[in-house]
Design an enzyme around this catalytic site. Structure first.
Site, PDB file in Angstrom:
ATOM      1  N   GLU B  80       0.824  -1.208   0.000  1.00 57.76           N
ATOM      2  CA  GLU B  80       0.000   0.000   0.000  1.00 57.76           C
ATOM      3  C   GLU B  80       0.855   1.254   0.000  1.00 57.76           C
ATOM      4  OE1 GLU B  80      -3.370  -0.450  -0.353  1.00 57.76           O
ATOM      5  OE2 GLU B  80      -2.617  -2.498  -0.565  1.00 57.76           O
ATOM      6  N   LYS B 209      -7.486 -15.092  16.851  1.00 54.08           N
ATOM      7  CA  LYS B 209      -7.701 -14.529  15.505  1.00 54.08           C
ATOM      8  C   LYS B 209      -9.134 -14.098  15.231  1.00 54.08           C
ATOM      9  CE  LYS B 209      -3.840 -17.258  13.854  1.00 54.08           C
ATOM     10  NZ  LYS B 209      -3.414 -18.472  13.158  1.00 54.08           N
ATOM     11  N   ASP B 284       2.412 -14.441  12.451  1.00 58.66           N
ATOM     12  CA  ASP B 284       1.216 -14.974  11.805  1.00 58.66           C
ATOM     13  C   ASP B 284       0.317 -13.776  11.478  1.00 58.66           C
ATOM     14  OD1 ASP B 284      -1.133 -16.213  11.063  1.00 58.66           O
ATOM     15  OD2 ASP B 284      -0.997 -17.762  12.601  1.00 58.66           O
ATOM     16  N   HIS B 377      -2.157   9.873  -0.836  1.00 60.22           N
ATOM     17  CA  HIS B 377      -2.414   8.622  -1.530  1.00 60.22           C
ATOM     18  C   HIS B 377      -2.338   8.815  -3.035  1.00 60.22           C
ATOM     19  CE1 HIS B 377      -3.296   5.492   1.335  1.00 60.22           C
ATOM     20  NE2 HIS B 377      -3.770   6.419   2.125  1.00 60.22           N
TER      21      HIS B 377
END
Lengths: 386, 386, 386, 386
Positions: B80, B209, B284, B377
């Site tokens: 990104e 998670k 992870d 951006h």
């Protein structure tokens, strides 16, 4: 040392190595071209992080509108031993049972600025303006990008603030940047005509990359549903379990366990599969947060099991962002969804994610119901064979 | 084609390429060794996904217990555009203002099996057993791995189920696999002595998670707090904003916006920074879901701004999982936390994450308060220079 | 007109009637004494609101520690036709099946002031003080009231704030006022010795009269569990349903429906029963908010149904507040729990609420599973006979 | 003893008194007529619970559409000393500052049955039916009651279930019973034409009497907003505090405290005021659960304070249920909203609740900011004068 003084990936890496007396050899060990990456995807680039990529499949998948099925090999980038094997097992069980059926619905990329309206009168004034200038707002969106269509405007006032949630069809792009650019222009337009100031182009009512009930309830990006019925004999031979055991595990864990833990996610391991697919295909991995908020269901049908997953919020794309990077684009090609196709590719991709998530979840629930989860991890994570 | 018939990464890739008429050249374009990866980290491996890696810094960081400060360059793997630049800007502002102060507390890896106790009497019976056999359970944990210590057992009964949350000190490992293996053995022990059956070694009361209030309230992994005071002139020169503007944006967005959206995350962009750091360092990445649930605060001090972040749930490690992979290990080395050091490395790493998150958040809030987010951006994602 | 100029209930009522040209005759139509009420329970009193009081029962109830069972008639004050009848039907089914079994655990009244600690160092300083002055804090509580014992202190820091949750055993009183008085003194003590200022004696981390995951997870007041097994023939004759139908309704409604609605309450109608019992017995009815957050479970046992409820947060008392009012005290007497008895009465009362809630829930789930809910309401609310 | 064998309130009471050797004299001490109550509002009626009723006011209130203001005396039924006094103080401060401004929006009574659709195809089939038979559904509603109009139908599918949320305009009735009766008929209609079975006429997606994000986000019943600006001198003289102190307390308690406690209610004491008004006016007090979920805001304007409350979910009525009972009807008359007036009375009543809540909240925040909460309780609850 000022990292911005160095012009190439290699120069920056060397400077860091020297300054911190650290060896970053492997980060530099790539044969792929970094020209685009360092200008578009990553500032101060010093090389590549390399993540093992495995495949799971084949997975037979059909949409409920088009009964034709397709076989997929799912690209999963992960460092967690046993994940690919687990998804692969789920794919096998599903495919042998006739495949997964999917449906999807596009909500679109949402961006919600917060305006300072001052009081109840200001709330009304802003809302009236939005109601009467929808066409003008649509036109601003259209001019900001040819791939962007304003599809919905909802809003909520509290005190002196008004949160306005703009939703866009961004075709095959995930679209947050486009949406942000368009909304910025809309805010300027609103400000010029009403004098009502935008405090922040994002007011956390979007809701981007945060777990939120708003996204669960109203959806975001693409909503996907996937379902399959797994036959008794496949439950026995492939998954070493039974319909009742999967159901019992689902009820105790995914429903009651999530309920008492105050969770937004009534499922087993959506985040694992979403993260691995997102990473492999150049999605924004921080969107895993939203992708994790799905609901699983299970139902015993005789001795078979019906299993489903509902994913309210997949922010994905097949163009833009990381999707154009060399390895990521190849992973999308493997799924037949690389590049733009009037929104069809991103929606098909979202549906494949739905199928993959169902496969992973089925496999994990089976392992848990049989008490073999730890054994799988112990074996695979220590260098065993699948 | 059965992918499991192929023995090497290259053979598998070739088979997939042939079968799907797809070109996976870049996925194969790596000079790093895949021997370990394909046996430990990823089944059915066909190559590597390569993610651009940039650095942001230097970031001056001190723990509140040890006033000595250290300078860090943060490795961020991302696709990104603008993320690294944003964090870099935050680092600059914080470092010039005297640096970030951090504190941390280890909760540990938690794993919560769900037992079938049958009724209220069974609830009592299981709880009594757990209360009177803590020593034996500790011993089972100790024997399952030399790096594992059982530190806490809490539980909750509802109907015929009892959820028992075991917490472990896993030193420098994130530790979920270890914890799962130990808990599996504990469940067998409980079953043998009480006849009470474990339905699932994970009952979603862990909570792994998934976004959950249990983890926000009780914490998981390592809890981290980070704070800094940014001086007026730095707000002006580096961040192009003011204390009041940052405060206004924080209140309207991070607090009220998150509140009305039913969010668990009262912050701006924690997930972005957590995901990029996790990816670079072999964590992870699915744990980004838990890492995203932090709270930001802001307070105007004269014309300076006090800003802080509280992260209740960082599941991180510096050994095991993906941390041993070539590029990931180098990123950890850059931070001086590669490998094991009696838990010190993982805790130090968690504190660095806290500092990095604060930098990213400060920068984003500044952009939002000035309306420059979209411009950043637009420029960077289209190939501009930082 | 200034209402505070009038001295008696009657004078105030007359003044209001004259001023607003309104007839408040019935509000004055009571034969009970208002002397205490107007000085202790209600300022500016103008009379009594009269709420119909019915009874449901008998309900056979046993605690799991003391196998002796007791029969109860439950006093329910309500204006909603069909509620008493519904609970009565549940009582009948449960009692004929052997009764309800209950267990309970006292968490205590909690009050959580928020302190301004300024930064991470202040967080540590306050926490150290609390850790090393527990004895002194206990003593302050003891001196503030003979019925109050400080039992726990937990806390949480975020930014410049620290929330400290004090828990008290308040015996047979609900105890919020006592707790508030004690905590106010503790805050003064903390302030005097540390210079750390209490911003507010309640920091919403208590959490009083608001739905919150903290109370669900950690409990508040008294936690209660209740369970029963309803036999097949009673399901058929009394409840006109079957075990499977109740289970299906529970799963679709109480679990999945609550999950997708983002609810904290996984149940059918706890709030109705809690509100009616609270009102009849002089509890603070605003605590219904906390009482509503319970979880129901259901399980098919052959053709019988196991049904349970878990109530994490009942703030109740049998002395103080409204419990001393004439009609309310009589309702408590009917249950044999009026007045103080070293905490035994309030705990017994909480357990009875658990049993009553189970009865109401069983009856409603039965009606829903048979599609008779609307019919019951139509008949009773239009003046039918039970 | 079987309570159903007795025919009058008095006979039932006598039977209970004899059977349990308990004296229920006061429960019988009422001069009002119980004929209607025992047939419509309460089965097995044995008398009345009498709750002290006080008044607070005057409160000056204006709607933002109609600048004319009205003065109200608020009827509050409560057993909690200090509550009426607290609201009275808030009314005084608000009225002297120019009064409270309110706005409201009717969402309507919602009832959401859950259907068993079986699979994704069934989801589509049910949704198509609902989309193409809206007119027929409206007609069913119209015929079930002349006071009922179907205004919206939204739905959500998950697995084999579909939750369909019907919203109704029920004019001046709270309307749950009407809505349930209509929805039962609609479910029969759907079943007859599609073969799709309704599992339960309420699928907890309504969401009735449970805290839920769905209701916060989409609203239920009537949504109300109320705001006021309190002048510096009134903050000083009436409330003994300052704008900054109220703001600091609000931020630390209502925002950050609620956020870290995982609460759905970002406020101070909404439940107290809602419960007391509901009780006085014959509302279903179990709806306090929904009424408690509001958000407060505060903003310093120079040395004045802007304060507001947003109530997303007030389920209230001025006809039906308990509103026709003698004392309750008088309380509604005092507010000028007794009986039906094409929905105007219920909406006006909801707006008054908004104003009352703001008054209570302002007063409590003032007390908390000054540390006088405990003192007020100690004085009033022990028999002091206001």
């Amino acid at each position: 040392m000022n990292i911005r003084n160095y012009k190439t990936t290699q120069e920056r890496r060397k400077a860091i190595e020297k300054n911190f007396t650290v060896d970053l050899k492997n980060i530099g060990q790539s044969l792929i071209d970094d020209t685009v990456a360092q200008t578009r995807n990553c500032e101060n680039m010093i090389g590549f992080t390399q993540v093992p990529l495995g495949v799971a499949g084949p997975l037979k998948l059909s949409t409920i509108n088009n009964q034709q099925s397709t076989m997929y090999y799912l690209p999963l980038a992960t460092t967690e031993g046993a994940l690919v094997a687990s998804v692969a097992r789920g794919c096998k069980a599903i495919t042998q049972s006739g495949g997964v059926f999917v449906d999807s619905h596009r909500i679109g990329a949402t961006r919600a600025p917060v305006f300072y309206v001052g009081n109840l009168e200001g709330q009304k004034r802003l809302q009236d303006f939005l109601d009467t200038h929808r066409q003008e707002l649509k036109e601003i969106a259209r001019q900001s990008s040819g791939h962007l269509t304003l599809t919905d405007v909802t809003s909520r006032g509290v005190g002196t603030y008004r949160y306005v949630r703009f939703a866009f069809d961004t075709q095959d792009a995930m679209g947050m940047n486009m949406a942000t650019i368009a909304v910025t222009q809309m805010c300027e337009y609103v400000g010029k005509h009403t004098g009502i100031r935008c405090i922040s182009v994002s007011g956390n009512y979007c809701v981007d990359k945060k777990p939120s009930w708003l996204n669960v309830i109203d959806g975001r990006g693409i909503q996907v549903w996937a379902e399959a019925v797994i036959k008794k004999n496949i439950l026995h031979t492939v998954l070493k379990t039974s319909a009742q055991k999967i159901f019992d595990t689902w009820l105790a864990k995914c429903m009651m366990g999530s309920a008492v833990a105050g969770s937004m996610a009534f499922n087993a391991q959506i985040a694992n599969i979403v993260a691995a697919l997102f990473l492999a295909t150049g999605q924004d991995v921080a969107h895993t947060v939203e992708g994790s908020m799905g609901t699983t269901t299970a139902e015993v049908h005789g001795e078979d099991i019906y299993i489903s997953v509902s994913l309210p919020d997949l922010m994905v794309g097949t163009v833009g962002g990381g999707t154009g990077l060399p390895t990521q684009r190849e992973a999308l090609s493997l799924l037949g969804v690389a590049g733009g196709d009037h929104g069809k590719n991103s929606q098909k991709f979202a549906e494949i994610i739905g199928g993959a998530v169902l496969a992973g979840k089925l496999s994990l629930l089976s392992s848990l119901s049989e008490g073999t989860l730890a054994r799988a991890h112990a074996r695979l994570a220590r260098g065993g064979k699948t």
